[in-house]
Write a protein that holds these residues in place. Structure first.
Motif, short mmCIF file in Angstrom:
data_model
loop_
_atom_site.label_atom_id
_atom_site.label_comp_id
_atom_site.label_asym_id
_atom_site.label_seq_id
_atom_site.Cartn_x
_atom_site.Cartn_y
_atom_site.Cartn_z
N PRO A 88 -6.69 11.55 -6.42
CA PRO A 88 -5.70 12.52 -5.92
C PRO A 88 -6.20 13.33 -4.73
O PRO A 88 -5.40 13.76 -3.91
CB PRO A 88 -5.44 13.42 -7.12
CG PRO A 88 -5.87 12.66 -8.31
CD PRO A 88 -6.97 11.75 -7.84
N SER A 89 -7.51 13.53 -4.62
CA SER A 89 -8.02 14.34 -3.52
C SER A 89 -8.09 13.56 -2.20
O SER A 89 -8.23 14.16 -1.14
CB SER A 89 -9.41 14.87 -3.87
OG SER A 89 -10.30 13.79 -4.09
N ASP A 90 -7.97 12.23 -2.25
CA ASP A 90 -8.00 11.41 -1.03
C ASP A 90 -6.64 11.53 -0.33
O ASP A 90 -5.60 11.31 -0.95
CB ASP A 90 -8.28 9.95 -1.40
CG ASP A 90 -8.61 9.10 -0.18
OD1 ASP A 90 -8.19 9.45 0.95
OD2 ASP A 90 -9.28 8.07 -0.36
N PRO A 91 -6.62 11.89 0.95
CA PRO A 91 -5.34 12.06 1.64
C PRO A 91 -4.65 10.75 1.99
O PRO A 91 -3.52 10.75 2.46
CB PRO A 91 -5.73 12.83 2.91
CG PRO A 91 -7.13 12.44 3.16
CD PRO A 91 -7.75 12.25 1.80
N ARG A 92 -5.30 9.61 1.74
CA ARG A 92 -4.72 8.32 2.11
C ARG A 92 -3.92 7.71 0.94
O ARG A 92 -4.39 7.69 -0.19
CB ARG A 92 -5.82 7.32 2.50
CG ARG A 92 -6.68 7.80 3.66
CD ARG A 92 -7.83 6.87 3.91
NE ARG A 92 -8.71 6.86 2.73
CZ ARG A 92 -9.70 6.00 2.55
NH1 ARG A 92 -9.94 5.06 3.44
NH2 ARG A 92 -10.45 6.06 1.46
N LEU A 93 -2.75 7.19 1.26
CA LEU A 93 -1.95 6.47 0.28
C LEU A 93 -2.47 5.04 0.12
O LEU A 93 -2.58 4.52 -0.98
CB LEU A 93 -0.47 6.45 0.71
CG LEU A 93 0.45 5.54 -0.10
CD1 LEU A 93 0.50 5.97 -1.55
CD2 LEU A 93 1.84 5.53 0.51
N ILE A 94 -2.80 4.42 1.22
CA ILE A 94 -3.30 3.05 1.22
C ILE A 94 -4.80 3.10 1.43
O ILE A 94 -5.27 3.67 2.42
CB ILE A 94 -2.63 2.22 2.34
CG1 ILE A 94 -1.11 2.29 2.23
CG2 ILE A 94 -3.11 0.79 2.34
CD1 ILE A 94 -0.54 1.68 0.97
N VAL A 95 -5.55 2.50 0.51
CA VAL A 95 -7.02 2.52 0.56
C VAL A 95 -7.54 1.09 0.44
O VAL A 95 -6.83 0.18 -0.01
CB VAL A 95 -7.59 3.39 -0.59
CG1 VAL A 95 -7.22 4.85 -0.38
CG2 VAL A 95 -7.13 2.91 -1.94
N PRO A 96 -8.79 0.83 0.85
CA PRO A 96 -9.35 -0.52 0.73
C PRO A 96 -9.37 -1.01 -0.73
O PRO A 96 -9.52 -0.22 -1.66
CB PRO A 96 -10.77 -0.38 1.27
CG PRO A 96 -10.71 0.80 2.17
CD PRO A 96 -9.71 1.73 1.54
N GLN A 97 -9.19 -2.33 -0.88
CA GLN A 97 -9.24 -2.95 -2.21
C GLN A 97 -10.56 -2.64 -2.90
O GLN A 97 -11.59 -2.53 -2.26
CB GLN A 97 -9.15 -4.48 -2.09
CG GLN A 97 -7.79 -5.00 -1.81
CD GLN A 97 -7.01 -5.25 -3.07
OE1 GLN A 97 -7.04 -4.47 -4.01
NE2 GLN A 97 -6.27 -6.32 -3.08
N VAL A 98 -10.51 -2.55 -4.21
CA VAL A 98 -11.72 -2.36 -5.00
C VAL A 98 -12.51 -3.67 -5.03
O VAL A 98 -13.73 -3.67 -4.98
CB VAL A 98 -11.37 -1.91 -6.43
CG1 VAL A 98 -12.61 -1.82 -7.30
CG2 VAL A 98 -10.65 -0.59 -6.40
N PHE A 99 -11.80 -4.80 -5.09
CA PHE A 99 -12.43 -6.11 -5.04
C PHE A 99 -11.51 -7.04 -4.28
O PHE A 99 -10.33 -7.14 -4.58
CB PHE A 99 -12.69 -6.66 -6.44
CG PHE A 99 -13.38 -7.99 -6.44
CD1 PHE A 99 -14.75 -8.05 -6.27
CD2 PHE A 99 -12.67 -9.17 -6.56
CE1 PHE A 99 -15.40 -9.27 -6.24
CE2 PHE A 99 -13.31 -10.40 -6.54
CZ PHE A 99 -14.68 -10.44 -6.38
N GLY A 100 -12.04 -7.70 -3.28
CA GLY A 100 -11.25 -8.66 -2.51
C GLY A 100 -11.08 -8.21 -1.07
O GLY A 100 -11.90 -7.47 -0.52
N ILE A 101 -9.98 -8.66 -0.48
CA ILE A 101 -9.70 -8.39 0.93
C ILE A 101 -8.38 -7.64 1.04
O ILE A 101 -7.42 -7.97 0.35
CB ILE A 101 -9.63 -9.70 1.72
CG1 ILE A 101 -11.01 -10.33 1.78
CG2 ILE A 101 -9.11 -9.47 3.12
CD1 ILE A 101 -11.08 -11.56 2.60
N GLY A 102 -8.34 -6.63 1.88
CA GLY A 102 -7.10 -5.93 2.14
C GLY A 102 -7.10 -4.53 1.57
O GLY A 102 -8.15 -3.89 1.41
#
Length: 117
Positions: A88-102
């Motif tokens: 919740p503290s991260d201002p980004r809605l879209i973040v890097p994948q935890v595993f994989g690409i994208g």
């Protein structure tokens, strides 16, 4: 010899079953889907080759391909999953994948916005 109901149709469908979809039709087909799949495969291969070209001690298995596309091939851990998908503290809605690409969605972002209402 009489034909049974199961073999009467040209496609050979059984009675009471819906006809099968023709190959290449419906969801998951078409030139756009093929291009996306090819690009995804190319990005994954590029990331793996990039890491394998480094000396073993310098391989980190995460970074960016083509300067903008994030990848992370490290085994997922609970803390990284939580940080990546629920922050919740991260201002980004879209973040890097935890595993994989994208990218993936930071569901904590939504909760933070709802709390501020």
């Amino acid at each position: 010899m009489a034909r049974t109901q199961d073999t009467d149709s040209a496609a050979g469908e059984s009675a009471g079953q819906p006809p099968r979809a023709k190959p290449g039709r419906g969801h998951g087909s078409g030139p756009a889907v093929g291009i996306v799949r090819l690009a995804s495969l190319a990005a994954a291969m590029t990331a793996v080759v990039r890491e394998l070209r480094l000396p073993r001690a310098e391989r980190v298995w995460h970074g960016k391909v083509w300067g903008f596309l994030p990848y992370d091939f490290r085994p997922p851990r609970l803390d990284r999953i939580r940080q990546g998908m629920w922050s919740p503290s991260d201002p980004r809605l879209i973040v890097p994948q935890v595993f994989g690409i994208g990218w993936t969605v930071n569901f904590g972002w939504f909760v933070e916005r709802l709390r501020k209402r």
